[in-house]
Design an enzyme around this catalytic site. Structure first.
Site, PDB file in Angstrom:
ATOM      1  N   CYS A 182      52.788  33.391  32.249  1.00 39.99           N
ATOM      2  CA  CYS A 182      51.961  33.601  31.052  1.00 39.99           C
ATOM      3  C   CYS A 182      52.515  32.850  29.846  1.00 39.99           C
ATOM      4  O   CYS A 182      51.760  32.435  28.976  1.00 39.99           O
ATOM      5  CB  CYS A 182      51.857  35.089  30.740  1.00 39.99           C
ATOM      6  SG  CYS A 182      53.452  35.878  30.488  1.00 39.99           S
TER       7      CYS A 182
ATOM      8  N   GLU B 155      48.751  42.835  27.530  1.00 39.01           N
ATOM      9  CA  GLU B 155      49.648  41.673  27.662  1.00 39.01           C
ATOM     10  C   GLU B 155      48.831  40.566  28.322  1.00 39.01           C
ATOM     11  O   GLU B 155      48.658  40.549  29.538  1.00 39.01           O
ATOM     12  CB  GLU B 155      50.862  42.042  28.522  1.00 39.01           C
ATOM     13  CG  GLU B 155      51.736  43.131  27.928  1.00 39.01           C
ATOM     14  CD  GLU B 155      52.600  42.630  26.783  1.00 39.01           C
ATOM     15  OE1 GLU B 155      52.735  41.398  26.631  1.00 39.01           O
ATOM     16  OE2 GLU B 155      53.136  43.457  26.033  1.00 39.01           O
TER      17      GLU B 155
HETATM   18  P1  NAD Z   1      43.581  39.128  36.113  1.00 39.99           P
HETATM   19  O1  NAD Z   1      43.169  39.517  34.748  1.00 39.99           O
HETATM   20  O2  NAD Z   1      42.601  38.455  36.992  1.00 39.99           O
HETATM   21  O3  NAD Z   1      44.072  40.425  36.922  1.00 39.99           O
HETATM   22  C1  NAD Z   1      45.103  41.289  36.456  1.00 39.99           C
HETATM   23  C2  NAD Z   1      44.929  42.666  37.066  1.00 39.99           C
HETATM   24  O4  NAD Z   1      43.700  43.204  36.587  1.00 39.99           O
HETATM   25  C3  NAD Z   1      44.851  42.705  38.583  1.00 39.99           C
HETATM   26  O5  NAD Z   1      45.621  43.794  39.063  1.00 39.99           O
HETATM   27  C4  NAD Z   1      43.377  42.964  38.855  1.00 39.99           C
HETATM   28  O6  NAD Z   1      43.146  43.707  40.029  1.00 39.99           O
HETATM   29  C5  NAD Z   1      43.002  43.794  37.643  1.00 39.99           C
HETATM   30  N1  NAD Z   1      41.556  43.790  37.331  1.00 39.99           N
HETATM   31  C6  NAD Z   1      40.611  42.928  37.719  1.00 39.99           C
HETATM   32  N2  NAD Z   1      39.400  43.291  37.214  1.00 39.99           N
HETATM   33  C7  NAD Z   1      39.605  44.414  36.512  1.00 39.99           C
HETATM   34  C8  NAD Z   1      38.766  45.280  35.759  1.00 39.99           C
HETATM   35  N3  NAD Z   1      37.457  45.052  35.620  1.00 39.99           N
HETATM   36  N4  NAD Z   1      39.328  46.350  35.152  1.00 39.99           N
HETATM   37  C9  NAD Z   1      40.642  46.584  35.260  1.00 39.99           C
HETATM   38  N5  NAD Z   1      41.496  45.803  35.944  1.00 39.99           N
HETATM   39  C10 NAD Z   1      40.984  44.719  36.562  1.00 39.99           C
HETATM   40  O7  NAD Z   1      44.916  38.260  35.915  1.00 39.99           O
HETATM   41  P2  NAD Z   1      45.755  37.537  37.029  1.00 39.99           P
HETATM   42  O8  NAD Z   1      45.010  36.364  37.541  1.00 39.99           O
HETATM   43  O9  NAD Z   1      46.278  38.530  38.000  1.00 39.99           O
HETATM   44  O10 NAD Z   1      47.018  37.031  36.157  1.00 39.99           O
HETATM   45  C11 NAD Z   1      46.998  35.846  35.427  1.00 39.99           C
HETATM   46  C12 NAD Z   1      46.738  36.116  33.967  1.00 39.99           C
HETATM   47  O11 NAD Z   1      47.617  37.111  33.480  1.00 39.99           O
HETATM   48  C13 NAD Z   1      46.999  34.895  33.098  1.00 39.99           C
HETATM   49  O12 NAD Z   1      46.006  34.824  32.101  1.00 39.99           O
HETATM   50  C14 NAD Z   1      48.350  35.185  32.470  1.00 39.99           C
HETATM   51  O13 NAD Z   1      48.579  34.525  31.250  1.00 39.99           O
HETATM   52  C15 NAD Z   1      48.290  36.660  32.301  1.00 39.99           C
HETATM   53  N6  NAD Z   1      49.634  37.230  32.265  1.00 39.99           N
HETATM   54  C16 NAD Z   1      50.079  37.763  31.111  1.00 39.99           C
HETATM   55  C17 NAD Z   1      51.377  38.255  31.041  1.00 39.99           C
HETATM   56  C18 NAD Z   1      51.945  38.840  29.788  1.00 39.99           C
HETATM   57  O14 NAD Z   1      52.969  39.504  29.874  1.00 39.99           O
HETATM   58  N7  NAD Z   1      51.331  38.631  28.637  1.00 39.99           N
HETATM   59  C19 NAD Z   1      52.196  38.221  32.172  1.00 39.99           C
HETATM   60  C20 NAD Z   1      51.685  37.672  33.338  1.00 39.99           C
HETATM   61  C21 NAD Z   1      50.398  37.176  33.383  1.00 39.99           C
END
Ligand code: NAD
Length: 477
Positions: free
Chosen positions: A254, A220
């Site tokens: 998002c 997502e």
């Molecule tokens: P992010 O990708 O920085 O982090 C998301 C999660 O991934 C965190 O828990 C983080 O600890 C983890 N993470 C970080 N590095 C990782 C790795 N190497 N392997 C596995 N996990 C890892 O995103 P964010 O800044 O927390 O959220 C914002 C982003 O999320 C935006 O791009 C937004 O559009 C998206 N988002 C999507 C949805 C959806 O339902 N499609 C919903 C909310 C947010």
């Protein structure tokens, strides 16, 4: 009340996984009553700790509108879980599917089975909603679940871990807190399914890590979701609804409308209507309890840089709010900011904005608008404003996006009978409602052969009868 669950990277995370895997193998088919009880526990946590969650999110963000926390993080999650609880008994049942004539009188069914141990990695922007909805769907489908909430909302993540540890055995639900190291170790586990919600760039790493274990993933992700005002849109209504979608959670959603595409002749009208709408919704930004802060200094700096860069390159920048100029960096509040006709290579048009900045682009024909949307990665959402059904159907047919709301923003996400997910760079797979139950289930195909059947006519040694049956089958199939 802290979890028995380990919180450090590596071995301890692996041990938590092994414990869940063993528990799943010991009970691979939880009953309806067991699943209902798990969902009831989630509901009790949310009802009991609603205030505590709102406070934790507020502290993590610097300031988060309490109403938005209660409505969107707590209330919407409770509603979704209640809906799952109402329907899970029906979703668990074997699903009869048709069989073609030549196989009659056999029967065929899909048998929903839990996948096993599911991982859920969630982001910070709706830390409760995006952790609990995935968790609820996976538990309803009979799985064990390991969670990895975001390090950017540490208080909320800790509270999630504590409340779940109080209610669940870690062999069923377990929370791993920590930063990128823990997250990377987490996504390397050989899960039976992994739900990742986050950015497209991290999503690529997660998909690579999962591929090493052939772990199926639901990704997502985010992206630049356009709001398109058709030639037949009501500009005032569209502006109001775009501004609402943009400023909820200060644009840190998002599916927030990322940029607007408006007919060239309506540009001034739209800018004025958007300013009016922003002032009506948030007359003041700095002191307004309804207006949410930007989650971290890093994200605040990123957004300020986007605005400064656009201004520096000569784009018209309109900031709305009586005290816009006074906005304090310490409060990390950015007023609604319109950037008119930025260059394509401006940062504001290259990255997902995830904040209260709205680039406004113009177009001359609807075909040109469609082309501009299609030149980019396929977005998570598309918002179309039009009162003309031909224009509506044309845009729906000619564009590709995770989902669409027509004549409003955001609302398709709240409609649980619609699957929610992206396409291409905005994600793969979907969940919500029954689709979520299915995403975390293996719909096992089962063929029930009938006592009386003609299959022995096809056994060797092959001869005239086989040829006759073969010819007959070619006719009836
Ligand atoms: P992010 O990708 O920085 O982090 C998301 C999660 O991934 C965190 O828990 C983080 O600890 C983890 N993470 C970080 N590095 C990782 C790795 N190497 N392997 C596995 N996990 C890892 O995103 P964010 O800044 O927390 O959220 C914002 C982003 O999320 C935006 O791009 C937004 O559009 C998206 N988002 C999507 C949805 C959806 O339902 N499609 C919903 C909310 C947010």
């Amino acid at each position: 009340m802290q979890a028995e669950c380990p919180t450090t990277a590596g071995t301890a995370i692996h041990e938590a996984f092994t414990r869940q895997l063993r528990a799943f193998r010991a009970n691979p088919a939880p009953t309806l009553a067991q699943r209902q009880e798990s969902l009831a526990k989630l509901l009790r946590i949310l009802e009991q700790y609603d205030d505590a969650f709102a406070s934790a999110i507020n502290e993590d963000f610097g300031h988060r509108s309490r109403h938005e926390s209660m409505m969107l993080d707590v209330g919407m999650t409770i509603g979704d879980i209640k809906d799952i609880r109402r329907h899970v008994g029906r979703w668990m049942k074997p699903r009869p599917v048709g069989v073609r004539r030549h196989l009659l009188p056999a029967r065929a069914r899909l048998l929903p089975q839990p996948r096993g141990v599911v991982g859920v990695i969630s982001p910070w922007n709706f830390p409760v909603y995006l952790t609990f909805t995935g968790l609820a769907a996976a538990l309803a489908a009979g799985n064990r679940v390991m969670l990895k909430p975001s390090e950017l909302t540490p208080r909320t993540s800790a509270l999630i871990g504590e409340t779940l540890a109080e209610a669940f055995d870690p062999a069923q639900v377990c929370t791993i807190e920590g930063g990128r190291d823990e997250a990377a170790a987490f996504s390397a586990l050989p899960f039976d399914h992994l739900l990742f919600t986050g950015s497209t760039s991290v999503g690529r790493h997660v998909a690579q890590a999962a591929a090493r274990n052939l772990t199926p993933v639901t990704l997502e992700l985010g992206g630049k979701s356009p709001a398109l005002l058709g030639k037949h849109a009501n500009v005032e209504t569209a502006a109001q609804r775009i501004v609402f979608g943009k400023l909820l959670n200060a644009g840190q959603i998002c599916v927030s409308p990322d940029y607007a595409l408006v007919p060239r002749e309506q540009l001034d009208h739209f800018i004025q209507a958007a300013q009016d709408a922003a002032l009506r919704l948030y007359p003041d930004v700095l002191e307004n309890a309804d207006y949410t802060s930007i989650v971290s200094p890093h994200h605040y700096g990123r957004l300020i840089h986007m605005i400064e860069e656009a201004r520096g390159s000569g784009s018209r920048v309109v900031q709305i709010g009586a005290r816009a100029a006074e906005t304090a960096a310490t409060a990390r509040r950015i007023p609604f900011t319109l950037v008119v006709s930025p260059d394509d290579d401006a940062r504001v048009m290259q990255e997902e904005i995830f904040g209260p900045i709205l680039p406004v682009l113009t177009y001359d024909t609807i075909d040109e608008a469609i082309e501009r949307i299609n030149q980019r990665d396929r977005p998570l959402a598309l918002y179309l404003f039009t009162n003309d059904t031909c224009e509506r159907d044309r845009v729906l047919e000619q564009t590709s996006s995770g989902g669409v709301t027509v004549n409003d923003t955001l609302w398709h996400v709240a409609c649980d009978s619609l699957p929610f997910g992206g396409i291409g760079a905005s994600g793969m797979g979907a969940y919500h409602g029954k689709c979520g139950f299915d995403a975390f289930s293996h719909l096992k195909p089962v063929f029930y052969q009938s006592r009386v059947n003609a299959t022995s006519l096809l056994y060797p040694p092959y001869g005239r009868v086989t040829e006759w049956v073969g010819a007959l089958l070619r006719k009836v199939m």
